[in-house]
Design an enzyme around this catalytic site. Structure first.
Site, PDB file in Angstrom:
ATOM      1  N   ALA A 200      -2.258   4.077   3.362  1.00  9.78           N
ATOM      2  CA  ALA A 200      -3.424   3.934   2.484  1.00  9.78           C
ATOM      3  C   ALA A 200      -4.422   2.878   2.951  1.00  9.78           C
ATOM      4  CB  ALA A 200      -2.988   3.629   1.050  1.00  9.78           C
TER       5      ALA A 200
ATOM      6  N   SER B  67       0.847  -1.197   0.000  1.00  8.40           N
ATOM      7  CA  SER B  67       0.000   0.000   0.000  1.00  8.40           C
ATOM      8  C   SER B  67       0.881   1.245   0.000  1.00  8.40           C
ATOM      9  CB  SER B  67      -0.884   0.032   1.244  1.00  8.40           C
ATOM     10  OG  SER B  67      -0.128   0.433   2.379  1.00  8.40           O
ATOM     11  N   ASP B  68       0.385   2.325  -0.545  1.00  9.60           N
ATOM     12  CA  ASP B  68       1.049   3.598  -0.271  1.00  9.60           C
ATOM     13  C   ASP B  68       0.917   3.835   1.233  1.00  9.60           C
ATOM     14  OD1 ASP B  68       2.377   5.999  -0.488  1.00  9.60           O
ATOM     15  OD2 ASP B  68       1.257   6.656  -2.229  1.00  9.60           O
ATOM     16  N   CYS B  69       1.798   4.687   1.771  1.00  8.49           N
ATOM     17  CA  CYS B  69       1.941   4.703   3.218  1.00  8.49           C
ATOM     18  C   CYS B  69       0.735   5.322   3.920  1.00  8.49           C
ATOM     19  CB  CYS B  69       3.264   5.364   3.574  1.00  8.49           C
ATOM     20  SG  CYS B  69       4.597   4.400   2.816  1.00  8.49           S
TER      21      CYS B  69
END
Ligand SMILES: *[C@@H]1O[C@H](CO)[C@@H](O)[C@H](O)[C@H]1NC(C)=O
Ligand SMILES: *[C@@H]1O[C@H](CO)[C@@H](O)[C@H](O)[C@H]1NC(C)=O
Ligand SMILES: *[C@@H]1O[C@H](CO)[C@@H](O)[C@H](O)[C@H]1NC(C)=O
Ligand SMILES: *[C@@H]1O[C@H](CO)[C@@H](O)[C@H](O)[C@H]1NC(C)=O
Ligand SMILES: *[C@@H]1O[C@H](CO)[C@@H](O)[C@H](O)[C@H]1NC(C)=O
Ligand SMILES: *[C@@H]1O[C@H](CO)[C@@H](O)[C@H](O)[C@H]1NC(C)=O
Ligand SMILES: *[C@@H]1O[C@H](CO)[C@@H](O)[C@H](O)[C@H]1NC(C)=O
Ligand SMILES: *[C@@H]1O[C@H](CO)[C@@H](O)[C@H](O)[C@H]1NC(C)=O
Length: 858
Positions: free
Chosen positions: A419, A415-417
């Site tokens: 997210a 995941s993006d951080c």
């Protein structure tokens, strides 16, 4: 409630160690709160209000080694600076705080998401791993959310060493990676499995599994991130030009070379305990709208160009050695349709991108498909936004159906951080934690850059929204890549084990950074061949970016990641003998009090070079532009200089995103675009201006007139929405079009084997058509050109044109060469409204520079 601005703007690149204003409030068990401040020069930490905070004795909990990871307050974040979390250790005997960057302590750096809590997993000398909870509301730390679950982080263990483990199948280097991964996972208890679901994966001491930090950065050179530790004690990483420049080179063999250099530096740092091996790069979202501030991180606005970039970058970075070990893992980000930070009150974690099937297949997915199918990337990052109502990280259609089933992706999705938390907190796609974990895992996201999974996975199991088998699926992918990197094999087995600081920042890598900068500079205007300039002329070097240093690194770097930074002024001074300087104003250019000095300098010089443009104060992560003209009074500044002199006036535009430079186009004698050209940027700029280098860059995007932003909503993802997006659909007049770029020499193109080119072709018999083009340097200087090949279509539904090939050639005067372009069947296909790739009857015209050839498919 958590302050999202804090969380999402700051966290990915936190800590600003040169702000000089990072004040932290710390408290210790029952002790008074203390204020500390960092001195930006010495990087020392001192008590801010000395004497007022006395009791620090309670700090000595962990053998005197309290480790703290700083987050930055948004107000402290200096512009132009990348920020990283730092680890600090407090010595309770000497009352000093020092950086822990070069010792063995690891941070879990799993940041809290949902409830304002940052959770840290720490391992300290001789002590158990400890969990701390940081309450962002009252600024306090509490020990042990659930101390019974605390585990030894195990950073001291060597994998597969010790009698109890070395005979186990997962340590047997003769076995298949898949068998080893399966065996290892089968030995983990549920809580241990859960601890592997975050980028700060915990160690499992009883199995000699060390912790692993999955989050390293290397957008255009190894850069600050939780796993990459810089503090002046490490070799200087090469800082290549920003990625938008790399697109402008159209020189993919050099991108491959750059990938090799970055991964070599990464391995060398890894061997010193200063980097991880899985990198959150490249950023391959398409530069859809000129306002997008992170467009600078991408190779531009064309799906084919971005695809070639990612393939070459991935092959360079991941290169597999003779023992089948990957050098590093790349992560293609941000999947999918992510290209907006914050506009008109909606930010990226709230944005729901409405994307048609046609645009998805034609525009937003191709680079990711190339990343998977040809790049063989090990990892993909899902994005903050939602796509058609489903948060990207929970988007099973995109992640499972498209990426895994259709494209055959076998890697892991991270995941993006933060997210995963956004699935519930900002997208409100779920309403409880158990469902949120299930949405992410079942949606195809294996690894949480954050702490939502580890915090809530047990709850999801308890509530039966996920099973342990679901976790095993994710862990299989994750451990497969740790094994493929050689992390469970004797270090000597990889061919990278001997890389050392001597392999970082070598003369060759410095030259490569310079060459990429040279090739990325685009000559936009050169009336009366005013360039190259005679170095004997006295010259005034003016403008807000004339002394740019870190600005040339764009973003994703941290202080210390370039061995040196050569500003435009430095570069010009090294080539011309009579140089005066005056900035006139800074990039914001709200204050014109410096104009007068610059005007005087211009009046007294035989030529002027004005370096204008942007920096991260105008375009940075989280901060899009509304206006695409030059900031503040920069254009007034150009006018003032023009009025002051009739001598040659050269305007250099330093920017990531496109800037409407219509004024310079008509009033300056020469215009150069130099993007953010990296550590040797100023040298490359001056070499182009004085003719040591013949410019060969071509614009990687359309430069739109400034009114464009009033004509189309940033939220509108439609490529065909009026007046159209990118060179493929934009029907207005560009200030400069995609692919534009001049040279100091001239080239002529002619077809070779023209007679062999078919005029008609039965549709069902179509195979690849090969075009041969002879290119001759018809001027009097050596030079290079990236020859671009486009397809155009009679079908009105199709794009106006589509790049399908490019090749860069270097030729001496009068020299010629023949290059080849294959127009495969795919080149003739268009994407219909339903998102299907179709081959239709009609006429197709291939255009290669000024040559064209039409085939009719019947
Ligand atoms: C890094 O660069 C700085 C500045 O040029 C230099 O002083 C230092 O010696 C370099 N470090 C290494 C390890 O090369
Ligand atoms: C899930 O399980 C936990 C216990 O682990 C319970 O406290 C919580 O209320 C449950 N949530 C739902 C949505 O069922
Ligand atoms: C591995 O490298 C170390 C350090 O260079 C060396 O001492 C050791 O003998 C090597 N082991 C093998 C099996 O090559
Ligand atoms: C530099 O150029 C200025 C203006 O052309 C001239 O007046 C001056 O004499 C020059 N200085 C030197 C050292 O050549
Ligand atoms: C440079 O040439 C262009 C046409 O190619 C013209 O529009 C522009 O005004 C010229 N610039 C100057 C300063 O004469
Ligand atoms: C921008 O926000 C304003 C105020 O909320 C709203 O009226 C307008 O419709 C929005 N524009 C777009 C394109 O969404
Ligand atoms: C360029 O090539 C064409 C053939 O495509 C030829 O007719 C023309 O004379 C050439 N021009 C120059 C300047 O060589
Ligand atoms: C290319 O150069 C060769 C050798 O000089 C010459 O024979 C040939 O005619 C040239 N081809 C073109 C297309 O100019």
């Amino acid at each position: 409630m958590i302050d999202l601005k804090y969380l999402f703007v700051c966290i990915p690149l936190v800590l600003c160690y040169d702000a000089g204003t990072n004040v932290q409030l710390w408290t210790c068990d029952g002790g008074p709160r203390q204020q500390w401040v960092m001195d930006s020069q010495s990087q020392e930490i001192k008590l801010k209000s000395d004497g007022s905070c006395l009791d620090i004795s309670n700090w000595s909990k962990d053998n005197g080694a309290n480790i703290y990871i700083w987050g930055c307050h948004p107000d402290d974040q200096p512009q132009n600076q990348q920020c990283i979390p730092l680890q600090w250790s407090y010595n309770s005997t000497t009352y000093t705080i020092t950086s822990k960057l070069n010792d063995k302590c690891v941070d879990g750096s799993a940041y809290g998401t949902s409830d304002g809590t940052n959770i840290q997993q720490w391992e300290c000398t001789g002590a158990d791993n400890q969990k701390w909870m940081y309450n962002s509301t009252d600024g306090t730390f509490h020990y042990g959310m659930d101390p019974t679950k605390c585990m030894d982080a195990g950073s001291s263990v060597t994998p597969c060493q010790g009698a109890s483990v070395e005979k186990l199948p997962f340590c047997d280097t003769t076995l298949d990676v898949a068998v080893r991964a399966k065996d290892l996972i089968s030995r983990l208890q549920l809580s241990e499995k859960i601890s592997q679901l975050a980028t700060g994966s915990a160690g499992v001491v009883r199995l000699s599994v060390p912790p692993y930090q999955w989050w390293s950065e290397a957008l255009h050179g190894v850069a600050g991130s939780p796993a990459v530790r810089f503090n002046g004690q490490i070799p200087n990483a090469t800082s290549f030009p920003q990625v938008i420049n790399l697109g402008a080179t159209f020189d993919m063999p050099l991108i491959y070379e750059m990938g090799k250099v970055i991964s070599t530096e990464a391995r060398a740092m890894y061997n010193q305990g200063q980097a991880g091996l899985s990198f959150f790069a490249p950023n391959i979202n398409l530069f859809r709208d000129p306002r997008w501030s992170r467009g600078q991180e991408t190779p531009g606005e064309d799906p084919y160009l971005i695809s070639q970039y990612v393939i070459n970058f991935a092959h360079g970075m991941q290169a597999i050695d003779a023992n089948k070990f990957m050098k590093t893992v790349v992560t293609c980000k941000h999947f999918a349709a992510y290209d907006l930070e914050n506009w008109n009150g909606t930010d990226r974690v709230h944005f729901n991108a409405i994307v048609s099937d046609q645009d998805l297949v034609e525009t937003y997915l191709p680079a990711f498909e190339a990343c998977v199918r040809e790049g063989n990337a090990g990892s993909i990052m899902c994005s903050y936004n939602a796509v058609n109502g489903v948060p990207s990280c929970a988007n099973s259609f995109l992640q499972n159906t498209i990426v895994r089933e259709q494209w055959g992706f076998e890697g892991y999705i991270v995941s993006d951080c933060g997210a995963i938390g956004t699935i519930i907190n900002t997208h409100h796609y779920t309403s409880n934690p158990a469902d949120t974990v299930a949405a992410g895992l079942h949606g195809g996201c294996d690894l949480d850059c954050g702490s939502y999974y580890p915090q809530h996975a047990q709850e999801a199991i308890d509530n039966k929204t996920i099973t342990e088998a679901d976790i095993d699926v994710a862990l299989t992918r994750l451990f497969t890549y740790r094994l493929r990197l050689g992390l469970f094999d004797p270090a000597n087995d990889t061919s990278y084990h001997s890389l050392s600081p001597a392999d970082v920042n070598t003369a060759d890598s410095q030259n490569l950074a310079l060459k990429l900068a040279q090739e990325s500079i685009v000559l936009l205007q050169n009336n009366k061949s005013v360039l190259p300039l005679d170095p004997k002329l006295s010259v005034a070097v003016l403008g807000p970016n004339s002394d740019a240093t870190t600005t040339m690194q764009g973003n994703y770097y941290v202080k210390g990641t370039a061995p040196f930074l050569i500003s435009p002024i430095d570069g010009i001074k090294s080539m011309a003998s009579n140089v005066t300087t005056a900035k006139g104003c800074d990039v914001k250019c709200t204050d014109d009090s410096g104009f007068k000095e610059a005007v005087t300098a211009a009046q007294n010089a035989q030529a002027v070079i004005v370096v204008v443009g942007l920096d991260q104060s105008q375009e940075s992560e989280g901060h899009d532009r509304n206006d695409i003209s030059l900031p503040g009074k920069q254009e007034d500044f150009l006018m003032a200089i023009r009025s002051a002199t009739k001598n040659p006036m050269i305007v250099v535009v330093m920017s990531g995103g496109p800037v409407d430079i219509s004024w310079a186009k008509t009033k300056a004698d020469a215009v150069l675009w130099c993007g953010y050209p990296g550590q040797s940027g100023g040298k490359a700029i001056s070499q182009v201006i004085y003719g040591d280098v013949n410019p060969s860059g071509r614009l990687p995007y359309t430069i739109y007139p400034k009114d464009y932003v009033n004509q189309i909503s940033f939220f509108d993802m439609g490529m065909r929405s009026k007046p159209g997006r990118t060179y493929k659909f934009y029907t207005g007049d560009a200030v400069y079009p995609f692919g534009y770029g001049l040279s100091y020499t001239t080239f002529n193109f002619s077809w070779s084997e023209w007679e062999k080119l078919p005029k008609f072709q039965m549709l069902d018999e179509l195979s690849s058509v090969q075009y041969q083009v002879s290119v001759t340097n018809t001027g009097s200087r050596s030079g290079a050109i990236a020859v671009l090949a486009y397809m155009t279509y009679s079908d009105v539904n199709a794009p106006m044109k589509q790049l399908f090939g490019f090749q860069r050639v270097e030729l001496n005067p009068k020299e010629n060469t023949t290059i080849f372009f294959d127009a495969g069947v795919e080149t003739f296909m268009t994407v219909d409204k339903g998102g299907n790739k179709v081959l239709k009857p009609g006429s197709y015209t291939v255009k290669i520079e000024d040559l064209s050839h039409t085939i009719t498919l019947v």
